[in-house]
Design a protein around this motif. Sequence first.
Motif, PDB file in Angstrom:
ATOM      1  N   SER A   7       0.825  -1.204   0.000  1.00 23.69           N
ATOM      2  CA  SER A   7       0.000   0.000   0.000  1.00 23.69           C
ATOM      3  C   SER A   7       0.861   1.257   0.000  1.00 23.69           C
ATOM      4  O   SER A   7       0.508   2.259  -0.617  1.00 23.69           O
ATOM      5  CB  SER A   7      -0.955   0.005   1.183  1.00 23.69           C
ATOM      6  OG  SER A   7      -0.232   0.044   2.389  1.00 23.69           O
ATOM      7  N   SER A   8       2.015   1.215   0.675  1.00 21.95           N
ATOM      8  CA  SER A   8       2.895   2.384   0.644  1.00 21.95           C
ATOM      9  C   SER A   8       3.521   2.542  -0.743  1.00 21.95           C
ATOM     10  O   SER A   8       3.729   3.658  -1.209  1.00 21.95           O
ATOM     11  CB  SER A   8       3.977   2.281   1.717  1.00 21.95           C
ATOM     12  OG  SER A   8       4.840   1.200   1.457  1.00 21.95           O
ATOM     13  N   ALA A   9       3.803   1.435  -1.417  1.00 23.33           N
ATOM     14  CA  ALA A   9       4.351   1.510  -2.771  1.00 23.33           C
ATOM     15  C   ALA A   9       3.312   2.070  -3.740  1.00 23.33           C
ATOM     16  O   ALA A   9       3.641   2.865  -4.626  1.00 23.33           O
ATOM     17  CB  ALA A   9       4.812   0.144  -3.236  1.00 23.33           C
ATOM     18  N   VAL A  10       2.065   1.674  -3.571  1.00 26.39           N
ATOM     19  CA  VAL A  10       0.992   2.194  -4.427  1.00 26.39           C
ATOM     20  C   VAL A  10       0.808   3.683  -4.175  1.00 26.39           C
ATOM     21  O   VAL A  10       0.614   4.463  -5.110  1.00 26.39           O
ATOM     22  CB  VAL A  10      -0.321   1.411  -4.178  1.00 26.39           C
ATOM     23  CG1 VAL A  10      -1.486   2.087  -4.851  1.00 26.39           C
ATOM     24  CG2 VAL A  10      -0.177  -0.021  -4.652  1.00 26.39           C
ATOM     25  N   ALA A  11       0.882   4.097  -2.919  1.00 29.68           N
ATOM     26  CA  ALA A  11       0.738   5.518  -2.595  1.00 29.68           C
ATOM     27  C   ALA A  11       1.884   6.332  -3.196  1.00 29.68           C
ATOM     28  O   ALA A  11       1.666   7.433  -3.716  1.00 29.68           O
ATOM     29  CB  ALA A  11       0.704   5.707  -1.081  1.00 29.68           C
ATOM     30  N   LYS A  12       3.085   5.801  -3.156  1.00 29.16           N
ATOM     31  CA  LYS A  12       4.225   6.502  -3.764  1.00 29.16           C
ATOM     32  C   LYS A  12       4.057   6.611  -5.272  1.00 29.16           C
ATOM     33  O   LYS A  12       4.395   7.628  -5.871  1.00 29.16           O
ATOM     34  CB  LYS A  12       5.523   5.773  -3.430  1.00 29.16           C
ATOM     35  CG  LYS A  12       5.962   5.944  -2.000  1.00 29.16           C
ATOM     36  CD  LYS A  12       7.242   5.188  -1.733  1.00 29.16           C
ATOM     37  CE  LYS A  12       7.634   5.268  -0.265  1.00 29.16           C
ATOM     38  NZ  LYS A  12       8.844   4.498   0.023  1.00 29.16           N
ATOM     39  N   GLU A  13       3.547   5.552  -5.892  1.00 27.74           N
ATOM     40  CA  GLU A  13       3.337   5.569  -7.339  1.00 27.74           C
ATOM     41  C   GLU A  13       2.279   6.601  -7.723  1.00 27.74           C
ATOM     42  O   GLU A  13       2.437   7.325  -8.705  1.00 27.74           O
ATOM     43  CB  GLU A  13       2.914   4.185  -7.818  1.00 27.74           C
ATOM     44  CG  GLU A  13       2.775   4.066  -9.315  1.00 27.74           C
ATOM     45  CD  GLU A  13       4.090   4.212 -10.036  1.00 27.74           C
ATOM     46  OE1 GLU A  13       4.069   4.693 -11.190  1.00 27.74           O
ATOM     47  OE2 GLU A  13       5.133   3.847  -9.487  1.00 27.74           O
ATOM     48  N   LYS A  14       1.215   6.704  -6.943  1.00 30.96           N
ATOM     49  CA  LYS A  14       0.179   7.708  -7.206  1.00 30.96           C
ATOM     50  C   LYS A  14       0.747   9.114  -7.040  1.00 30.96           C
ATOM     51  O   LYS A  14       0.404  10.028  -7.788  1.00 30.96           O
ATOM     52  CB  LYS A  14      -1.007   7.509  -6.277  1.00 30.96           C
ATOM     53  CG  LYS A  14      -1.879   6.354  -6.641  1.00 30.96           C
ATOM     54  CD  LYS A  14      -3.072   6.257  -5.701  1.00 30.96           C
ATOM     55  CE  LYS A  14      -3.962   5.101  -6.037  1.00 30.96           C
ATOM     56  NZ  LYS A  14      -5.103   4.989  -5.113  1.00 30.96           N
ATOM     57  N   GLU A  15       1.605   9.279  -6.049  1.00 32.32           N
ATOM     58  CA  GLU A  15       2.219  10.587  -5.814  1.00 32.32           C
ATOM     59  C   GLU A  15       3.127  10.987  -6.972  1.00 32.32           C
ATOM     60  O   GLU A  15       3.152  12.143  -7.387  1.00 32.32           O
ATOM     61  CB  GLU A  15       3.023  10.541  -4.511  1.00 32.32           C
ATOM     62  CG  GLU A  15       3.497  11.895  -4.050  1.00 32.32           C
ATOM     63  CD  GLU A  15       4.161  11.800  -2.697  1.00 32.32           C
ATOM     64  OE1 GLU A  15       5.313  12.272  -2.588  1.00 32.32           O
ATOM     65  OE2 GLU A  15       3.542  11.246  -1.766  1.00 32.32           O
ATOM     66  N   LYS A  16       3.830  10.023  -7.552  1.00 24.09           N
ATOM     67  CA  LYS A  16       4.702  10.300  -8.692  1.00 24.09           C
ATOM     68  C   LYS A  16       3.875  10.706  -9.912  1.00 24.09           C
ATOM     69  O   LYS A  16       4.280  11.562 -10.688  1.00 24.09           O
ATOM     70  CB  LYS A  16       5.540   9.070  -9.037  1.00 24.09           C
ATOM     71  CG  LYS A  16       6.671   8.825  -8.094  1.00 24.09           C
ATOM     72  CD  LYS A  16       7.467   7.615  -8.519  1.00 24.09           C
ATOM     73  CE  LYS A  16       8.564   7.277  -7.540  1.00 24.09           C
ATOM     74  NZ  LYS A  16       9.314   6.072  -7.943  1.00 24.09           N
ATOM     75  N   ARG A  17       2.727  10.057 -10.093  1.00 22.98           N
ATOM     76  CA  ARG A  17       1.884  10.366 -11.255  1.00 22.98           C
ATOM     77  C   ARG A  17       1.273  11.752 -11.160  1.00 22.98           C
ATOM     78  O   ARG A  17       1.007  12.377 -12.174  1.00 22.98           O
ATOM     79  CB  ARG A  17       0.770   9.336 -11.384  1.00 22.98           C
ATOM     80  CG  ARG A  17       1.265   7.992 -11.826  1.00 22.98           C
ATOM     81  CD  ARG A  17       0.142   7.038 -12.004  1.00 22.98           C
ATOM     82  NE  ARG A  17       0.642   5.714 -12.382  1.00 22.98           N
ATOM     83  CZ  ARG A  17      -0.108   4.659 -12.539  1.00 22.98           C
ATOM     84  NH1 ARG A  17      -1.409   4.743 -12.334  1.00 22.98           N
ATOM     85  NH2 ARG A  17       0.422   3.512 -12.869  1.00 22.98           N
ATOM     86  N   LYS A  18       1.038  12.233  -9.949  1.00 17.98           N
ATOM     87  CA  LYS A  18       0.466  13.557  -9.772  1.00 17.98           C
ATOM     88  C   LYS A  18       1.447  14.637 -10.175  1.00 17.98           C
ATOM     89  O   LYS A  18       1.055  15.724 -10.578  1.00 17.98           O
ATOM     90  CB  LYS A  18       0.040  13.772  -8.317  1.00 17.98           C
ATOM     91  CG  LYS A  18      -1.194  13.007  -7.947  1.00 17.98           C
ATOM     92  CD  LYS A  18      -1.595  13.300  -6.519  1.00 17.98           C
ATOM     93  CE  LYS A  18      -2.832  12.517  -6.130  1.00 17.98           C
ATOM     94  NZ  LYS A  18      -3.217  12.781  -4.734  1.00 17.98           N
ATOM     95  N   ARG A  19       2.704  14.374 -10.057  1.00 19.35           N
ATOM     96  CA  ARG A  19       3.732  15.390 -10.380  1.00 19.35           C
ATOM     97  C   ARG A  19       3.952  15.541 -11.825  1.00 19.35           C
ATOM     98  O   ARG A  19       3.633  15.378 -12.776  1.00 19.35           O
ATOM     99  CB  ARG A  19       5.064  14.992  -9.741  1.00 19.35           C
ATOM    100  CG  ARG A  19       5.013  15.076  -8.248  1.00 19.35           C
ATOM    101  CD  ARG A  19       6.328  14.709  -7.677  1.00 19.35           C
ATOM    102  NE  ARG A  19       6.232  14.658  -6.232  1.00 19.35           N
ATOM    103  CZ  ARG A  19       7.215  14.292  -5.456  1.00 19.35           C
ATOM    104  NH1 ARG A  19       8.368  13.937  -5.976  1.00 19.35           N
ATOM    105  NH2 ARG A  19       7.086  14.270  -4.175  1.00 19.35           N
TER     106      ARG A  19
END
Length: 73
Positions: free
Chosen positions: A61-73
């Motif tokens: 879940s932390s990896a998925v959250a990091k991936e979503k954060e990268k896509r927002k940038r």
Amino acid sequence: MKKLTFVIPIMILVGSISLWMLNKDYSEIDLQTRLLITGGAVLFSGVISYFLLGSDGERLSSAVAKEKEKRKR
């Protein structure tokens, strides 16, 4: 709390599949007995998944959250 995001769907999946299989193959067994078997399967799968998938689920879940954060940038 993040563990429950993986445990609850597993429990729902196990419950629905076990009830379906018991209704399909063992329809001569009383409904109350089939529900007790399904309840036991749901609880057992929930306990197993809570302890075995707990730490992996948090990492995922932390990896998925990091991936979503990268896509927002």
